[in-house]
Design a protein around this motif. Structure first.
Motif, mmCIF file in Angstrom:
data_model
loop_
_atom_site.group_PDB
_atom_site.id
_atom_site.type_symbol
_atom_site.label_atom_id
_atom_site.label_comp_id
_atom_site.label_asym_id
_atom_site.label_seq_id
_atom_site.Cartn_x
_atom_site.Cartn_y
_atom_site.Cartn_z
ATOM 1 N N UNK A 39 33.313 34.747 45.247
ATOM 2 C CA UNK A 39 32.847 35.857 46.089
ATOM 3 C C UNK A 39 31.739 36.658 45.403
ATOM 4 N N UNK A 40 31.897 37.001 44.136
ATOM 5 C CA UNK A 40 30.903 37.838 43.460
ATOM 6 C C UNK A 40 29.542 37.152 43.416
ATOM 7 N N UNK A 41 29.517 35.857 43.150
ATOM 8 C CA UNK A 41 28.247 35.128 43.120
ATOM 9 C C UNK A 41 27.633 35.040 44.515
ATOM 10 N N UNK A 42 28.461 34.856 45.526
ATOM 11 C CA UNK A 42 27.957 34.791 46.895
ATOM 12 C C UNK A 42 27.426 36.151 47.346
ATOM 13 N N UNK A 43 28.113 37.220 46.969
ATOM 14 C CA UNK A 43 27.624 38.569 47.293
ATOM 15 C C UNK A 43 26.277 38.797 46.614
ATOM 16 N N UNK A 44 26.169 38.414 45.351
ATOM 17 C CA UNK A 44 24.899 38.581 44.631
ATOM 18 C C UNK A 44 23.777 37.826 45.339
ATOM 19 N N UNK A 45 24.073 36.629 45.837
ATOM 20 C CA UNK A 45 23.066 35.853 46.553
ATOM 21 C C UNK A 45 22.677 36.549 47.863
ATOM 22 N N UNK A 46 23.650 37.120 48.571
ATOM 23 C CA UNK A 46 23.344 37.820 49.825
ATOM 24 C C UNK A 46 22.540 39.094 49.563
ATOM 25 N N UNK A 47 22.790 39.751 48.450
ATOM 26 C CA UNK A 47 21.966 40.910 48.067
ATOM 27 C C UNK A 47 20.548 40.439 47.771
ATOM 28 N N UNK A 48 20.427 39.334 47.058
ATOM 29 C CA UNK A 48 19.112 38.785 46.733
ATOM 30 C C UNK A 48 18.337 38.386 47.989
ATOM 31 N N UNK A 49 19.045 37.886 49.002
ATOM 32 C CA UNK A 49 18.408 37.505 50.274
ATOM 33 C C UNK A 49 18.197 38.700 51.205
ATOM 34 N N UNK A 50 18.573 39.891 50.764
ATOM 35 C CA UNK A 50 18.465 41.130 51.546
ATOM 36 C C UNK A 50 19.360 41.138 52.775
ATOM 37 N N UNK A 51 20.438 40.371 52.732
ATOM 38 C CA UNK A 51 21.446 40.406 53.795
ATOM 39 C C UNK A 51 22.359 41.608 53.561
ATOM 40 N N UNK A 52 22.709 41.831 52.302
ATOM 41 C CA UNK A 52 23.535 42.960 51.902
ATOM 42 C C UNK A 52 22.722 43.922 51.053
ATOM 43 N N UNK A 53 23.105 45.182 51.113
ATOM 44 C CA UNK A 53 22.588 46.159 50.166
ATOM 45 C C UNK A 53 23.772 46.664 49.351
ATOM 46 N N UNK A 54 23.533 46.979 48.097
ATOM 47 C CA UNK A 54 24.579 47.454 47.202
ATOM 48 C C UNK A 54 24.368 48.934 46.925
ATOM 49 N N UNK A 55 25.445 49.701 47.066
ATOM 50 C CA UNK A 55 25.387 51.142 46.833
ATOM 51 C C UNK A 55 26.552 51.547 45.944
ATOM 52 N N UNK A 56 26.280 52.296 44.877
ATOM 53 C CA UNK A 56 27.381 52.762 44.023
ATOM 54 C C UNK A 56 28.280 53.730 44.795
ATOM 55 N N UNK A 57 29.577 53.627 44.538
ATOM 56 C CA UNK A 57 30.534 54.575 45.110
ATOM 57 C C UNK A 57 31.466 55.029 43.999
#
Length: 77
Positions: A39-57
Motif C-alpha cells: 500500500x505505501x509504495x502504491x500510495x507514493x506512486x499515486x502521489x507521484x502521478x498527482x492522483x493523490x495529494x499528501x497533507x500532514x495531520x
C-alpha cells in the motif's frame, strides 16, 4: 499511466471523500490483488502521478483526491 494495482488502489481510495491515512488504507484497501505491505509504495506512486495529494495531520500523513479525480476513480472499469 497507472499500473493495474495503482488503478485498483485509486478506485478503493476514491470512496473516502475526506481522504484517508496510511493505516486506514492498509486496513480497508488491501486484498484482492493488493498486499497490505504494498500500500505505501502504491500510495507514493499515486502521489507521484498527482492522483493523490499528501497533507500532514496530527496523526501522520493524510491522502486526498480532488473531487473529479475521485469521481473518475469510482467509475466501473
Amino acid at each position: 499511466m497507472c499500473s493495474p494495482a495503482e488503478q485498483r488502489l485509486w478506485s478503493r481510495l476514491a470512496v473516502f471523500p475526506g481522504g484517508a491515512d496510511l493505516e486506514t488504507a492498509e486496513e480497508v484497501c488491501a486484498g484482492e490483488g493488493i498486499a497490505p505491505e504494498d500500500i505505501i509504495e502504491l500510495i507514493a506512486a499515486l502521489v507521484e502521478h498527482s492522483i493523490l495529494t499528501a497533507h500532514p495531520s496530527a496523526t501522520g500523513m493524510r491522502y486526498h483526491m480532488l473531487h473529479l479525480v475521485r469521481a473518475y476513480g469510482v467509475q466501473p472499469r
